[in-house]
Scaffold this motif. Structure first.
Motif, short mmCIF file in Angstrom:
data_model
loop_
_atom_site.label_atom_id
_atom_site.label_comp_id
_atom_site.label_asym_id
_atom_site.label_seq_id
_atom_site.Cartn_x
_atom_site.Cartn_y
_atom_site.Cartn_z
N ASP A 124 58.51 56.19 100.94
CA ASP A 124 58.99 57.27 101.79
C ASP A 124 58.00 57.54 102.91
N ALA A 125 58.11 58.72 103.54
CA ALA A 125 57.23 59.05 104.66
C ALA A 125 55.76 59.10 104.22
N THR A 126 55.52 59.60 103.01
CA THR A 126 54.14 59.65 102.51
C THR A 126 53.56 58.24 102.39
N PHE A 127 54.37 57.33 101.85
CA PHE A 127 53.91 55.95 101.75
C PHE A 127 53.57 55.39 103.13
N ARG A 128 54.40 55.68 104.11
CA ARG A 128 54.16 55.14 105.46
C ARG A 128 52.85 55.68 106.04
N GLN A 129 52.53 56.92 105.76
CA GLN A 129 51.24 57.46 106.19
C GLN A 129 50.09 56.73 105.50
N GLN A 130 50.27 56.47 104.21
CA GLN A 130 49.24 55.76 103.45
C GLN A 130 49.10 54.32 103.96
N TRP A 131 50.22 53.70 104.27
CA TRP A 131 50.18 52.33 104.78
C TRP A 131 49.45 52.26 106.13
N ALA A 132 49.68 53.24 106.98
CA ALA A 132 48.96 53.29 108.26
C ALA A 132 47.46 53.44 108.01
N ALA A 133 47.10 54.26 107.02
CA ALA A 133 45.67 54.43 106.69
C ALA A 133 45.09 53.13 106.16
N TYR A 134 45.86 52.40 105.37
CA TYR A 134 45.40 51.10 104.87
C TYR A 134 45.11 50.15 106.03
N GLY A 135 45.95 50.18 107.05
CA GLY A 135 45.69 49.37 108.24
C GLY A 135 44.41 49.80 108.94
N ASP A 136 44.19 51.10 109.05
CA ASP A 136 42.97 51.60 109.69
C ASP A 136 41.72 51.22 108.89
N TYR A 137 41.84 51.31 107.58
CA TYR A 137 40.73 50.95 106.69
C TYR A 137 40.37 49.47 106.85
#
Length: 484
Positions: A124-137
Motif C-alpha cells: 500500500d502507500a506505506t510500503f511505497r514510502q518504505q520502498w522509496a526509503a530503501y532506494g535512498d538507503y
C-alpha cells in the motif's frame, strides 16, 4: 562522480566490523561488531588494500560517524582492526523504513517464504514510502562507494539490504568491477512474484548490474536464474552461469561459506567458555545434552523444534529424566511485532514442556534468551545431539560450528531446507522442518546413536565445515572480479 579514493577493494554491508557505545562520561567506546557476516568479511587478506563501507546502526554509531572526516573512522583515530571503515550516517527515519520496512519485513520474508498469505503482504502507500526509503538507503551506499573507489577497484556488495546498490553504483562508476553476494536463500519465481512488478524488476536488475553475483548454494543460484528468466525475460545460460540483460552480462556463481576451524577452536577453549561448561555440567549432570542455538527469528523454527522435543518425551518416555534440552534463543528484531509475538510463543511452549515433564530432580528444558556467546560455545562443545531445523536458511553456520568444536562427537539433526544440508546431509539426520513427528524420531535416533558412530559422523562433518573458511570464501569472490 569524481573518485577520491585509492583503495583497491571495497566491502559494503549494512552491519560493519565495529560498533560504538556511549561511556558513562559521554565519550565513545569502539568495540568489535557482531554477526557471522562481519566475521566473514573481516577475513580480508593482509596484502589487500581494502576499505569497509557500512551503516551507523545506533545513536552512538552516528555520533562516531559525525566525528570522522567523511565518516572514515580510521582518519579520526578509531581502531577498526585491519580494515579501515567508512561509517554512513544515514537519516534515522530513512534507515528505519529501509531496514525494518523493506529489508527485514519484506525481502527477508520473501526469500525465506515466511508470509502468511491470507493476511500478508499488503503493498500500500506505506510500503511505497518504505520502498522509496530503501532506494535512498542504497543510494547512500552507492555514493560512498563511488567516492572511495580508485581506478580498478573491486567492490563486493553484501546481501539483501543492498540489492539496488550494484545498479546505482554502476550508474556512478561504470569503470568498477562489482560483485554482489546473497547470504539468504533466493525465492523461486512464483514466490518472488508476490512483490509488485516494478519492485521485482528493480531488485533483479540491481543485482544484475554486478559483474559477479554469487550465492551460498547452487539451489539459491538456480532460483535467481529462474527469476531472471521468468520475471525479466533475460537470456540465461545455465551451463555457464551467465545472464544477459539490458546489454550487460553477469556471471552467477556459488561460494559456500564455512568455519575457520583453527581460530574457532581456539576461541572455544578460552577460560570464559570453560567456566560456562562447568556451569552447564552442574545443571545437566550425566544426562544426554540436546542443544540448539539460534536467534529468536521466524525462519529458525524454534517453536516446532520445541514441539518435536515434547513429542519425543511423550512417545519415547524412556528419555524422560535422561536428556536435557538446552535451547539458547537470542532476541532478534524486537522492534517488529511479528518477532515479539514469536518470542512469546517460544516462551509459552517452553513453559508447557516444563510444566508437563519437570520433576524435583530433572529439568527437561533450559531455555535462555541471554546473548551469551561463551555459553553457546560451551553448549557446542558438550552437545551429544544438535538440532538445527530452520524452515529455510541460506547456509546456517551453527550446523558447521558445532561439529567443529565438539569434544566427544555430536549427532546433527538438520533441516533439509538449510543450505548447509548440501554439504552436511550425508552425515546428518535430515528432516522436513515442518514435520514434528519426523523430527522427534530423528532426535530419538540421534540420542540412541553409539558414541563411536557419533564421533565418526562428527569427524566427517567437521572436515566439510572447514572446507570453505571465510578467507577462501572472500578470496574466491575477489578472484572472480579480477576478470573484469
Amino acid at each position: 562522480m569524481a573518485s577520491e579514493g585509492n583503495t583497491n577493494v571495497l566491502l559494503a554491508s549494512n552491519r560493519g566490523p565495529v560498533s560504538f557505545i556511549h561511556a558513562d562520561d559521554g565519550s565513545l567506546t569502539c568495540r568489535g561488531g557482531a554477526g557471522g557476516l562481519a566475521s566473514a568479511l573481516a577475513a580480508v587478506p593482509s596484502e589487500v588494500d581494502a576499505t569497509w563501507v557500512c551503516a551507523a546502526l545506533s545513536e552512538a554509531d552516528r555520533a562516531a560517524a559525525a566525528s570522522a572526516p567523511r565518516g572514515r573512522l580510521d582518519l579520526a583515530g578509531y581502531d577498526t582492526g585491519t580494515v579501515p571503515v567508512r561509517l554512513l550516517d544515514i537519516d534515522p527515519h530513512i534507515f528505519a523504513q529501509a531496514y525494518n520496512g523493506i529489508a527485514n519485513s519484506t525481502l527477508w520474508f520473501v526469500h525465506h517464504m515466511l508470509f502468511d498469505m491470507a493476511d500478508q503482504p499488503v503493498f500500500d502507500a506505506t510500503f511505497r514510502q518504505q520502498w522509496a526509503a530503501y532506494g535512498d538507503y542504497n543510494a547512500a551506499f552507492a555514493d560512498a562507494l563511488a567516492e572511495e573507489a580508485g581506478p580498478g577497484t573491486r567492490v563486493l556488495v553484501q546481501d539483501y539490504h543492498l540489492s539496488l546498490t550494484p545498479g546505482l553504483l554502476r550508474e556512478r562508476r561504470p569503470d568498477l568491477a562489482i560483485g554482489h553476494f546473497s547470504h539468504t536463500p533466493w525465492a523461486p519465481p512464483d514466490y518472488f512474484r508476490l512483490l509488485p512488478d516494478d519492485v521485482a524488476v528493480a531488485l533483479l536488475t540491481g543485482v544484475l548490474a554486478a559483474d559477479y553475483a554469487s550465492f551460498l548454494t547452487a539451489r539459491w543460484a538456480e532460483a535467481f536464474l529462474s527469476c531472471c528468466e521468468v520475471v525479466l525475460g533475460a537470456s540465461v545460460d545455465r551451463r555457464r552461469g551467465l545472464v544477459e540483460h539490458a546489454g550487460h552480462q553477469t556471471k552467477v556463481g556459488v561460494n559456500p561459506l564455512g568455519v575457520d576451524a583453527a581460530s574457532f577452536r581456539a576461541r572455544a577453549d578460552q577460560p570464559d567458555v570453560r567456566d560456562r561448561m562447568a556451569g552447564l555440567r552442574s545443571l545437566v549432570g550425566g544426562r544426554k545434552l540436546l542443544v540448539r542455538v539460534d536467534r529468536a527469528e521466524l525462519s529458525k523454527n524454534i517453536v516446532r523444534g520445541l514441539l518435536a522435543y515434547r513429542d519425543l518425551l511423550r512417545r519415547h518416555p524412556e528419555w524422560q529424566g535422561r536428556v536435557v534440552h538446552v535451547a539458547l534463543a537470542y532476541p532478534s528484531r524486537h522492534d517488529l511485532d511479528k518477532y515479539r509475538e514469536y518470542s512469546a510463543a517460544v516462551h509459552r511452549v517452553g513453559k508447557e514442556i516444563i510444566d508437563e515433564f519437570a520433576s524435583p530432580d530433572w529439568d527437561p528444558l533450559i531455555l535462555s534468551v541471554d546473548d551469551d556467546y561463551a555459553r553457546s560455545l560451551a553448549a557446542y562443545r558438550m552437545a551429544h545431539v544438535a538440532l538445527v531445523n530452520p524452515l529455510r536458511d541460506g547456509m546456517n553456520l551453527v550446523a558447521k560450528e558445532i561439529p567443529t568444536v565438539s569434544d566427544d562427537g555430536c549427532a546433527l539433526v538438520l533441516s533439509r531446507e538449510a543450505g548447509a544440508a548440501v554439504e552436511l546431509g550425508e552425515d546428518s539426520l535430515l528432516v522436513n522442518p515442518f514435520d514434528i513427528q519426523e523430527t522427534a524420531d530423528a532426535l530419538h535416533v540421534a540420542l540412541s546413536m553409539s558414541p563411536a558412530e557419533r564421533k565418526a559422523r562428527n569427524s566427517r562433518l567437521a572436515m566439510r565445515a572447514g572446507a570453505h573458511p571465510p578467507g577462501r570464501w572472500l578470496a574466491d569472490q575477489l578472484a572472480e572480479l579480477t576478470k573484469y
